[in-house]
Scaffold this active site. Structure first.
Site, PDB file in Angstrom:
ATOM      1  N   CYS A   1       0.368 -54.445 -21.634  1.00  0.00           N
ATOM      2  CA  CYS A   1      -0.469 -55.142 -20.673  1.00  0.00           C
ATOM      3  C   CYS A   1       0.062 -56.544 -20.418  1.00  0.00           C
ATOM      4  O   CYS A   1       1.023 -56.991 -21.030  1.00  0.00           O
ATOM      5  CB  CYS A   1      -1.900 -55.229 -21.198  1.00  0.00           C
ATOM      6  SG  CYS A   1      -2.591 -53.626 -21.685  1.00  0.00           S
TER       7      CYS A   1
ATOM      8  N   ARG B   1      -4.136 -54.257 -17.220  1.00  0.00           N
ATOM      9  CA  ARG B   1      -3.995 -53.176 -18.182  1.00  0.00           C
ATOM     10  C   ARG B   1      -3.014 -52.099 -17.735  1.00  0.00           C
ATOM     11  O   ARG B   1      -3.051 -51.628 -16.607  1.00  0.00           O
ATOM     12  CB  ARG B   1      -5.358 -52.515 -18.437  1.00  0.00           C
ATOM     13  CG  ARG B   1      -5.282 -51.491 -19.575  1.00  0.00           C
ATOM     14  CD  ARG B   1      -6.574 -50.757 -19.806  1.00  0.00           C
ATOM     15  NE  ARG B   1      -6.461 -49.896 -20.981  1.00  0.00           N
ATOM     16  CZ  ARG B   1      -7.215 -48.824 -21.220  1.00  0.00           C
ATOM     17  NH1 ARG B   1      -8.165 -48.498 -20.370  1.00  0.00           N
ATOM     18  NH2 ARG B   1      -7.029 -48.101 -22.308  1.00  0.00           N
TER      19      ARG B   1
ATOM     20  N   ALA C   1      -2.682 -48.514 -19.187  1.00  0.00           N
ATOM     21  CA  ALA C   1      -3.440 -47.646 -20.085  1.00  0.00           C
ATOM     22  C   ALA C   1      -2.499 -46.664 -20.780  1.00  0.00           C
ATOM     23  O   ALA C   1      -1.809 -45.876 -20.134  1.00  0.00           O
ATOM     24  CB  ALA C   1      -4.510 -46.892 -19.304  1.00  0.00           C
TER      25      ALA C   1
ATOM     26  N   ASP D   1      -7.062 -49.143 -29.890  1.00  0.00           N
ATOM     27  CA  ASP D   1      -6.545 -49.988 -30.960  1.00  0.00           C
ATOM     28  C   ASP D   1      -6.990 -51.434 -30.779  1.00  0.00           C
ATOM     29  O   ASP D   1      -7.064 -52.198 -31.738  1.00  0.00           O
ATOM     30  CB  ASP D   1      -5.026 -49.900 -31.052  1.00  0.00           C
ATOM     31  CG  ASP D   1      -4.313 -50.264 -29.753  1.00  0.00           C
ATOM     32  OD1 ASP D   1      -4.942 -50.203 -28.686  1.00  0.00           O
ATOM     33  OD2 ASP D   1      -3.112 -50.580 -29.805  1.00  0.00           O
TER      34      ASP D   1
END
Length: 620
Positions: A2, A54, A56, A107
């Site tokens: 990211c 982000r 993903a 995470d």
């Protein structure tokens, strides 16, 4: 992977309420849309604001950021996070046992709750590649944290009174309306010296969080190094050492093949990438997954017309094919021609991605184009990067004249090839060159690096010297390569994982005596012995060959034509010795693997592009 940004006000004031500054933070994050194409997020409070872009990879549905953790309706902490935590499942189980209730499978939430549970010591429990900003609402301070080997980047800016900005890339910092992209004499020294001083960035007031460092921001800045390669006596014999290396690699690769998106391997046909490809195939097969995709970069006519040189004895292509026959991967070659390598759009994109001149020429451009092609099929790629730094793979590790030279080895190799020359700055204006005092800067950086090395009670002078050589590569040289890989991959929203940077492997091999690292009389003896059973014999026997560079004379001709178009009013012209530039353009083609003239031309072109296309201000 990211892109992260943030802004913290060092003290609450009536005229600095960050809740009124959301647009500035959103603009900062917007510069990194390529790093995070899947989602954007913003979290703003009076004294702190986080932005996030982000990509993903894990927990595609509920892992959006910035992320907070609450207790009894009160925010305890917030995080904007980039990276992957490879032991997040074990940590999550441990935290659940301590009473934590998770609302996501990401995470990121594990990192956040680990901090709530263990405080700043939580960094010692993390295994992965990561960079993040974490706001502790109870104590009202910010933590900036970077992984041990510096795989993921993190910068912070101190040029605004009463504030600190941070981001994954410099361009995001300089999107803030009060941040200035200024390069002064010190910054130009760092840019041209090719030493990668930890913590330094080429822009004034911009700093890089060091690998393995925590920076706490409250009413000031407090830096703490939580990890660096350190001395521990190595007691294992050869067989045990080889077995341990293999066990570590099996565990590392198995962890790093976990993703909720398509994964592939980067395959060059060398020992490093071939080992990662073979072990990744084995890990996926054991879980009933696969097949593994793999990609290699090549150049039109390179294999057929290859000319051996001191850096590269063989072309990559035949060895790639040997691996593909040995390991059942779904492979694709990305073959580039001169026109593609010289395409201005790609070369400009490389400079924009790096936020500084990429002094590597076609290596940067070809990597950028490789990753663009890979991203059409995969979101995560495994790389063999850093094996040479960990296991001692470069030819200069084994050349006594380089090992004994009182300078960084990657500079010594060019000094020996071209005595008295300067492969990085030889075309600079003589007056500027004199004022920069690059040799002094390099010497000071070299001595500072040596002062960090812990030799313990090791009495062996050769072993001590080789420990120093390893340390220089692990803390300086590899950072150049990791930066390159991060920027070129994230320019396409591709996450590249680097198994050889797992700190457990780095620490174990770092402390292995040099005689054991070279027990078969060759480079990377331990890696070769640990993975020979999964590789074709040709790859096991292959001599180290660096990342490929085109040998096509038409490429160098195109470079010289481009350099000839640098006019007196070009941005870089004031920095250059026009006579030296003319000599470089007119010099005979002598591509010998070092390519000093070609390298200087590449750097001049990169410098000119950077000054033309970025908001940088030179104040020398």
């Amino acid at each position: 992977m990211c892109g992260i940004v943030g802004w913290v006000a060092l003290g609450a004031t009536e005229d600095r309420d960050l809740r009124r500054e959301a647009a500035a933070v959103r603009a900062m994050a917007g510069t990194m849309a390529l790093r995070g194409p899947d989602a954007e997020g913003l979290w703003v409070r009076e004294r702190v604001a986080f932005g996030h872009r982000r990509l993903a990879v894990i927990d595609l549905v509920t892992g959006d950021q910035p992320m907070t953790v609450e207790q009894d309706g009160r925010e305890l902490a917030a995080i904007t996070y980039s990276g992957e935590l490879y032991n997040y499942r074990e940590l999550r189980d441990e935290l659940r046992g301590l009473g934590h209730v998770f609302r996501t499978d990401s995470d990121t939430e594990v990192v956040l709750r680990a901090y709530v549970q263990w405080g700043e010591d939580f960094v010692d429990r993390l295994n992965g590649m990561y960079a993040f900003g974490l706001w502790d609402a109870r104590r009202e301070h910010l933590l900036l944290v970077r992984d041990r080997m510096g795989v993921k980047p993190l910068y912070y800016y101190t040029g605004i009174a009463g504030s600190v900005l941070f981001a994954s890339e410099p361009k995001a910092v300089f999107a803030h309306p009060q941040a200035e992209a200024v390069v002064d004499t010190e910054g130009l020294r760092e840019l041209l010296a090719f030493v990668k001083t930890p913590g330094h960035a080429v822009y004034r007031d911009l700093h890089e969080v060091r690998p393995g460092e925590v920076v706490r921001v409250d009413q000031g800045l407090h830096r703490r190094q939580y990890w660096r390669p350190s001395y521990v006596e190595h007691r294992d014999d050869r067989d045990t050492t080889v077995r341990t290396v293999r066990e570590l690699l099996d565990d590392i690769v198995a962890r790093q093949t976990i993703a909720d998106v398509p994964l592939c391997a980067l395959l060059s046909g060398g020992l490093d990438s071939s080992a990662i490809t073979a072990l990744a195939h084995a890990a996926l097969t054991a879980r009933g997954e696969g097949p593994l995709r793999s990609f290699a970069v090549d150049f039109v006519g390179q294999t057929e017309n290859f000319r051996p040189d001191p850096m590269r004895a063989t072309p990559d292509g035949p060895f790639v094919q040997d691996v593909v026959k040995h390991v059942p991967v779904d492979h694709e070659d990305i073959v580039l021609d001169v026109a593609t390598l010289m395409d201005p759009l790609s070369r400009n994109a490389v400079v924009a991605a790096m936020d500084q001149p990429p002094f590597g020429g076609d290596i940067y451009t070809s990597l950028y184009l490789l990753f663009r092609a890979v991203r059409e099929h995969s979101t995560v790629a495994l790389s063999g990067e850093a094996a040479d730094e960990v296991f001692g793979g470069y030819a200069w590790f084994h050349q006594p004249a380089v090992v004994q030279a009182p300078m960084f080895p990657w500079l010594a190799i060019f000094e020996l090839a071209s005595p008295g020359g300067d492969a990085n700055s030889g075309a600079l204006d003589p007056g500027l060159h004199e004022s920069l005092r690059l040799q002094e800067y390099r010497a000071a950086s070299y001595q500072a690096a040596l002062a960090e090395v812990d030799h313990g009670d090791d009495p062996d002078p050769h072993n001590r010297r080789m420990r120093e050589i390893s340390y220089l590569h692990l803390t300086r040289f590899v950072q150049i390569l990791l930066d390159r890989k991060d920027r070129m991959s994230m320019a396409h929203g591709l996450e590249v994982r680097v198994p050889f940077c797992d700190h457990r492997l780095v620490q174990y091999v770092y402390n292995t005596p040099w005689a054991l690292k070279t027990f078969d009389g060759r480079e990377k003896s331990l890696l070769r012995a640990a993975t020979a059973d999964v590789l074709p014999a040709s790859v096991v026997a292959r001599v180290k060959s660096p990342y490929p560079s085109t040998q096509d004379d038409r490429y160098e001709r195109a470079l010289r034509d481009a350099a000839a178009r640098i006019t007196a009013d070009s941005p870089a012209a004031a920095l250059l010795d026009r006579g030296k530039l003319a000599e470089l353009i007119a010099a005979p083609y002598e591509y010998d693997g070092f390519g000093v003239a070609r390298r200087q031309i590449e750097q001049i072109l990169a410098l000119d592009t950077w000054l033309r296309r970025s908001p940088v201000q030179l104040k020398l």
